[in-house]
Scaffold this motif. Sequence first.
Motif, PDB file in Angstrom:
ATOM      1  N   UNK A  23      10.710  -2.439  -3.118  1.00  0.00           N
ATOM      2  CA  UNK A  23       9.574  -3.297  -2.787  1.00  0.00           C
ATOM      3  C   UNK A  23       8.225  -2.640  -3.010  1.00  0.00           C
ATOM      4  N   UNK A  24       8.248  -1.356  -3.382  1.00  0.00           N
ATOM      5  CA  UNK A  24       6.978  -0.674  -3.638  1.00  0.00           C
ATOM      6  C   UNK A  24       6.907  -0.128  -5.059  1.00  0.00           C
ATOM      7  N   UNK A  25       7.963  -0.391  -5.826  1.00  0.00           N
ATOM      8  CA  UNK A  25       8.051   0.211  -7.169  1.00  0.00           C
ATOM      9  C   UNK A  25       8.442  -0.831  -8.208  1.00  0.00           C
ATOM     10  N   UNK A  26       8.386  -2.111  -7.812  1.00  0.00           N
ATOM     11  CA  UNK A  26       8.776  -3.182  -8.723  1.00  0.00           C
ATOM     12  C   UNK A  26      10.166  -2.922  -9.264  1.00  0.00           C
ATOM     13  N   UNK A  30       6.517  -1.387 -14.079  1.00  0.00           N
ATOM     14  CA  UNK A  30       5.095  -1.437 -13.748  1.00  0.00           C
ATOM     15  C   UNK A  30       4.492  -0.043 -13.635  1.00  0.00           C
ATOM     16  N   UNK A  31       5.361   0.992 -13.537  1.00  0.00           N
ATOM     17  CA  UNK A  31       4.876   2.358 -13.340  1.00  0.00           C
ATOM     18  C   UNK A  31       4.888   3.199 -14.615  1.00  0.00           C
ATOM     19  N   UNK A  60      -0.312 -12.501   2.704  1.00  0.00           N
ATOM     20  CA  UNK A  60       0.905 -11.732   2.952  1.00  0.00           C
ATOM     21  C   UNK A  60       0.625 -10.296   3.360  1.00  0.00           C
ATOM     22  N   UNK A  72       5.920 -10.390   2.532  1.00  0.00           N
ATOM     23  CA  UNK A  72       6.187 -10.905   1.189  1.00  0.00           C
ATOM     24  C   UNK A  72       7.342 -11.904   1.224  1.00  0.00           C
ATOM     25  N   UNK A  75      10.369 -12.182  -2.179  1.00  0.00           N
ATOM     26  CA  UNK A  75      10.170 -12.940  -3.419  1.00  0.00           C
ATOM     27  C   UNK A  75      10.898 -12.249  -4.576  1.00  0.00           C
ATOM     28  N   UNK A 270       1.365   2.425  -3.677  1.00  0.00           N
ATOM     29  CA  UNK A 270       0.295   1.431  -3.862  1.00  0.00           C
ATOM     30  C   UNK A 270      -1.057   2.124  -4.023  1.00  0.00           C
TER      31      UNK A 270
ATOM     32  N   UNK B 228       0.772  -5.021  -9.642  1.00  0.00           N
ATOM     33  CA  UNK B 228       1.924  -5.908  -9.786  1.00  0.00           C
ATOM     34  C   UNK B 228       3.165  -5.630  -8.987  1.00  0.00           C
ATOM     35  N   UNK B 229       3.143  -4.657  -8.077  1.00  0.00           N
ATOM     36  CA  UNK B 229       4.394  -4.377  -7.377  1.00  0.00           C
ATOM     37  C   UNK B 229       4.460  -4.810  -5.914  1.00  0.00           C
ATOM     38  N   UNK B 230       3.315  -4.938  -5.242  1.00  0.00           N
ATOM     39  CA  UNK B 230       3.405  -5.244  -3.800  1.00  0.00           C
ATOM     40  C   UNK B 230       3.633  -6.733  -3.549  1.00  0.00           C
ATOM     41  N   UNK B 231       3.286  -7.575  -4.505  1.00  0.00           N
ATOM     42  CA  UNK B 231       3.459  -9.027  -4.399  1.00  0.00           C
ATOM     43  C   UNK B 231       2.720  -9.640  -3.199  1.00  0.00           C
TER      44      UNK B 231
END
Lengths: 305, 258
Positions: A23-26, A30-31, A60, A72, A75, A270, B228-231
Amino acid sequence: MMRDLSVDIAGLTFRNPVTTASGTFGYGEEFLDFLDPGQLGAIFVKAVTAKNRDGNAYPRMAETTGGMLNSVGLQNKGVDHFCREIYPKVKKFDTYIIVNVSGSTVEEYVEVAEQINELEKVPAIELNISCPNVKLGGMAFGTVPAMATEVTAAVRKVYKKVLMVKLSPNVTHITDIAKAVVEGGADVITLINTLLGMAIDAERRRPVLSTITGGLSGPAIKPVALRMVWQVHKAVAVPVIGLGGIMNATDAIEFILAGASAIQVGTANFIDPQASIKIVEGIREYLERHKIASIKELVGALRTE
Amino acid sequence: MVFKKNVEDLTVIRNLRLNQRHFLLELQSEQPFSLLLPGQFVQALVKDSPSTFLRRPFSIHSVDIPNKRFRLLIQIKGQGTRHLSLLKEGDKLNLIYPLGNSFSIPTTKDVLLVGGGCGVAPLLFLAQFLNQQKIRPVILLGFRSQEETFEIEEYSKYGTVFITTDDGTAGEKGLVVDHSLLQKEKLDFRKIYCCGPDAMMKSIARIARWHKIDCEVSLENTMACGFGVCLCCITPTDKGNERVCMEGPVFNTKRLKW
């Protein structure tokens, strides 16, 4: 002298103890502008559920002192989408890809776990029995020992690889839940998920989050997380992966001393998307400075006498 | 278009106080930036401010590509922005950038830019960019009062500027949506770009819809990461919940569930 950063987690050898929290690293992609996933011990990708979930309404997120609240609501586009669209991309990363599995019913967890079991390059799943965000979801499983055992055991029957279970801190006795999931067949315990919290906008006299309550993460929860990792490490024989407010290598070392065999970097991603690889370097420096040959020597090595 | 995102310590070249609540930061990059487009934003790290945990997102206000410089226009809203307002020449500011999409290139020359409060920030860069496309837009800016207006001359270089103030001390009295430009039976514009408070953007979107004018807005949803990761910054669109930081911040209003 070469310092050995590798750790063994239920038969998997992580090149170092640093991983990234779900949930913090997609899905890792994205990294790619910021780091090479091959420098990490493993990555835990975003929660996957049986069907598409839109998640909760905006807002959120609420920033809090030393942390943040989120709601969140898991999702994601569902397990079919993950297997078809995401997996072909993430399987190329030179690190372990561990999928966080979430659900609202035992059957949903089982359904997702069965599908992930077929993915060759995914050596483990992390069962999220604790997400406090979804009204119908996880919360209940992770707060009642019998239900924690039931869902773990049901997934254990269909999932043939390493089964990790991520615990909720929103309980009275964390060790009871830890023992319950080990009884259900967990190979590894990860903890802690977010702490249930709340933020209020006094001027508007309204809650900040659309869901009123949400999950607290960040350094604000670190002392609670350390305490729980310490207690669980002493209570069960399976390896523990610790997380909760880790921002730097010193935080990571503290979790390892408390009993974590590996750690997850979460909210820090983040703020500094390169936090995880900086932590790897920082751990190496710590071993150098203290002349310790292997990080394994530090696991649970807290001196309490 | 996909941009490589950088994490970089930029040097503060200038910190110019515009009025009690607004300041301009001019920043120098060491590395040439690939490309910056109007509408894109940065995530700024606020150091040594204990109550500021997350980065703060700011639109790129204007750019000087050959000199590797750009500016941020910042409104002091809380501890984080107050802290940034104290930055001095030579200080470093850590940014993740460039983030997000950009305003589209218009297919018409009849363009209106509408900004309110700090929402005027990306519009200067957009006006500069439109000039390069041989378009001189009409620019409508809303402020609280004469004292709060800033950079009118700067905007005037790139377009025809009209302003409103809440108290009528400069330009027309009232909100931007009440400006006489927008009260005609038939408007002179074929494209509107808008940035400001949600209520303002929704009103402008309504006017645009009524007159069948294409309209793009830049959203300011609260976010944790920006990449784009925390949504956390989602907005409902015709494709479900989309991330303001990735699929946005610029959205065509016909795609939004407003």
